[in-house]
Design an enzyme around this catalytic site. Structure first.
Site, PDB file in Angstrom:
ATOM      1  N   ARG A  67      28.571  69.835  54.936  1.00  0.00           N
ATOM      2  CA  ARG A  67      29.903  70.156  54.422  1.00  0.00           C
ATOM      3  C   ARG A  67      30.586  68.845  54.032  1.00  0.00           C
ATOM      4  NH1 ARG A  67      28.411  74.649  53.686  1.00  0.00           N
ATOM      5  NH2 ARG A  67      29.027  76.532  54.780  1.00  0.00           N
ATOM      6  N   HIS A  94      27.852  72.122  45.019  1.00  0.00           N
ATOM      7  CA  HIS A  94      27.629  73.060  46.134  1.00  0.00           C
ATOM      8  C   HIS A  94      26.758  74.246  45.695  1.00  0.00           C
ATOM      9  CE1 HIS A  94      29.419  74.390  50.230  1.00  0.00           C
ATOM     10  NE2 HIS A  94      28.208  74.904  50.062  1.00  0.00           N
TER      11      HIS A  94
HETATM   12  P1  NDP Z   1      22.212  76.050  62.802  1.00  0.00           P
HETATM   13  O1  NDP Z   1      23.415  76.516  63.527  1.00  0.00           O
HETATM   14  O2  NDP Z   1      20.966  76.857  62.864  1.00  0.00           O
HETATM   15  O3  NDP Z   1      21.851  74.567  63.307  1.00  0.00           O
HETATM   16  C1  NDP Z   1      22.795  73.593  63.557  1.00  0.00           C
HETATM   17  C2  NDP Z   1      22.101  72.341  64.083  1.00  0.00           C
HETATM   18  O4  NDP Z   1      23.056  71.288  64.161  1.00  0.00           O
HETATM   19  C3  NDP Z   1      21.513  72.521  65.491  1.00  0.00           C
HETATM   20  O5  NDP Z   1      20.287  71.833  65.585  1.00  0.00           O
HETATM   21  C4  NDP Z   1      22.571  71.851  66.373  1.00  0.00           C
HETATM   22  O6  NDP Z   1      22.073  71.306  67.597  1.00  0.00           O
HETATM   23  C5  NDP Z   1      23.005  70.710  65.463  1.00  0.00           C
HETATM   24  N1  NDP Z   1      24.318  70.189  65.858  1.00  0.00           N
HETATM   25  C6  NDP Z   1      25.492  70.853  65.964  1.00  0.00           C
HETATM   26  N2  NDP Z   1      26.478  70.021  66.346  1.00  0.00           N
HETATM   27  C7  NDP Z   1      25.909  68.799  66.477  1.00  0.00           C
HETATM   28  C8  NDP Z   1      26.391  67.520  66.824  1.00  0.00           C
HETATM   29  N3  NDP Z   1      27.672  67.330  67.184  1.00  0.00           N
HETATM   30  N4  NDP Z   1      25.532  66.478  66.814  1.00  0.00           N
HETATM   31  C9  NDP Z   1      24.222  66.668  66.517  1.00  0.00           C
HETATM   32  N5  NDP Z   1      23.697  67.851  66.170  1.00  0.00           N
HETATM   33  C10 NDP Z   1      24.528  68.904  66.154  1.00  0.00           C
HETATM   34  O7  NDP Z   1      22.665  75.819  61.301  1.00  0.00           O
HETATM   35  P2  NDP Z   1      21.822  76.031  59.933  1.00  0.00           P
HETATM   36  O8  NDP Z   1      20.599  75.191  59.988  1.00  0.00           O
HETATM   37  O9  NDP Z   1      21.679  77.471  59.619  1.00  0.00           O
HETATM   38  O10 NDP Z   1      22.876  75.449  58.868  1.00  0.00           O
HETATM   39  C11 NDP Z   1      23.356  74.127  58.977  1.00  0.00           C
HETATM   40  C12 NDP Z   1      24.471  73.888  57.996  1.00  0.00           C
HETATM   41  O11 NDP Z   1      23.967  73.790  56.672  1.00  0.00           O
HETATM   42  C13 NDP Z   1      25.529  74.978  57.876  1.00  0.00           C
HETATM   43  O12 NDP Z   1      26.450  74.972  58.948  1.00  0.00           O
HETATM   44  C14 NDP Z   1      26.213  74.576  56.576  1.00  0.00           C
HETATM   45  O13 NDP Z   1      27.179  73.588  56.840  1.00  0.00           O
HETATM   46  C15 NDP Z   1      25.057  73.935  55.784  1.00  0.00           C
HETATM   47  N6  NDP Z   1      24.673  74.801  54.655  1.00  0.00           N
HETATM   48  C16 NDP Z   1      24.899  74.333  53.396  1.00  0.00           C
HETATM   49  C17 NDP Z   1      24.582  75.079  52.289  1.00  0.00           C
HETATM   50  C18 NDP Z   1      24.765  74.557  50.918  1.00  0.00           C
HETATM   51  O14 NDP Z   1      24.690  75.320  49.943  1.00  0.00           O
HETATM   52  N7  NDP Z   1      24.988  73.260  50.747  1.00  0.00           N
HETATM   53  C19 NDP Z   1      24.044  76.453  52.435  1.00  0.00           C
HETATM   54  C20 NDP Z   1      23.788  76.839  53.803  1.00  0.00           C
HETATM   55  C21 NDP Z   1      24.128  76.046  54.877  1.00  0.00           C
HETATM   56  P3  NDP Z   1      21.458  72.263  68.762  1.00  0.00           P
HETATM   57  O15 NDP Z   1      20.092  72.672  68.233  1.00  0.00           O
HETATM   58  O16 NDP Z   1      21.361  71.362  69.937  1.00  0.00           O
HETATM   59  O17 NDP Z   1      22.406  73.417  68.919  1.00  0.00           O
END
Ligand code: NDP
Length: 302
Positions: free
Chosen positions: A217, A265
């Protein structure tokens, strides 16, 4: 027990048809609500003005993969996001494209090409390029698999760390993770803990000449820190699918810097049928008291 559809008109016919096929109660918009007590779930990107109108509301489903735009729900109302293999595959494709572009110096060659300059630069093997993926969730793990298959030396960072298909660093090991990321890929959710996480300090921990690929984001990235790192030559290039603000104003420096490629995006776009199928699975789980697919931990923010 019905789902209230509060999303774009273009998606409506597909949702309507799939819900009818599944004989799942469906309300096509707020104007069609006759008894607000029937509404148990709302599918939307932007919330309706007044949720208190729906006394039996149990769940809000974001029609996208993220929920960072959503406020905290009222007590008793769960929040879920859309899980769609199509969205995940689209983001994976965009990230692989961007990784290969930086790996093979495309920003440099595009810039040279505009000036008609035929000049070669050394080519590195993928196995000599260390890639670091911030966020090893559904999409990060998918990307890790594809980049590993291409031969890149991949590691990931998650909040909890642990064991994965590639070396996995925990948040507490972020500096070490950054120091081994020639190409840094951000696939984090936007939460209070990750806002501005790509800043002067973290970018400063990357190896000299590193590249940034960002599909999380816009608010993850402090753009002035990126500019400083590029100007010092600490970073070589960046490819961004997300910016702050969006749309990015026409005169913004990011559009005009040859070291930066911006896409508007478009890494993924929700497919209406996939979104509707996920909503049907959510409604089934809600009725059966099963685990809601894509349920968000509202305290954690993702
Ligand atoms: P998930 O919820 O499956 O995964 C999130 C990951 O981020 C997990 O591994 C989590 O760790 C990690 N995480 C969260 N907070 C932290 C932190 N503070 N420090 C380090 N790691 C952290 O999300 P998705 O993979 O489904 O999607 C990720 C993001 O991709 C979405 O939230 C969105 O922002 C972006 N996205 C962008 C799109 C685009 O068109 N550009 C389309 C779709 C998504 P843990 O495993 O320990 O919980």
């Amino acid at each position: 027990m019905a789902l209230l559809f509060h999303s774009t008109a273009a998606r409506l016919p597909i949702w309507q048809a799939l819900f009818a096929q599944a004989a799942e109660p469906f309300i096509a918009g707020e104007q069609f609500v006759t008894d607000p007590a029937e509404v148990t779930a709302i599918a939307c990107w932007t919330l309706p003005d007044d949720l208190s109108r729906y006394p039996n509301l149990r769940l809000v489903l974001s029609v996208g993969a993220g929920v960072d735009h959503m406020p905290l729900m009222p007590p008793g109302v769960a929040l879920a996001r859309t899980l769609a293999p199509g969205i995940e595959a689209m983001v994976r494709d965009w990230v692989v494209m961007a990784t290969l572009m930086l790996h093979r110096d495309m920003p440099v060659y595009l810039d040279q090409g505009r000036a008609g300059i035929w000049r070669t630069h050394p080519v590195r093997l993928a196995s000599n390029r260390r890639v670091g993926i911030m966020g090893m969730g559904r999409i990060g793990a998918l990307v890790a698999g594809s980049l590993s298959a291409l031969g890149f030396d991949v590691a990931g960072l998650s909040r909890s760390g642990g064991v994965g298909a590639v070396p996995l660093f925990a948040l507490a090991e972020m500096d070490e993770f950054l120091a081994r990321s020639d190409l840094l890929i951000c696939l984090l959710p936007l939460t209070p803990a990750t806002q501005g996480i790509l800043n002067a300090e973290t970018l400063g921990h990357l190896p000299q000449g590193a590249g940034l690929i960002h599909a999380g984001r816009g608010a993850h990235l402090e753009t002035q820190a990126l500019r400083g790192a590029l100007d010092r030559g600490h970073l070589s290039a960046a490819i961004l699918d997300v910016t702050d603000p969006e749309p990015l104003p026409q005169d913004h420096w990011l559009w005009h810097d040859p070291r930066v490629v911006v896409t508007p995006h478009i890494a993924a776009q929700t497919d209406a049928a996939e979104g509707a199928r996920h909503a049907l699975a959510v409604m089934r789980a809600l009725r059966e008291g099963a685990t809601i697919p894509g349920l968000v931990d509202q305290a954690r923010g993702y």
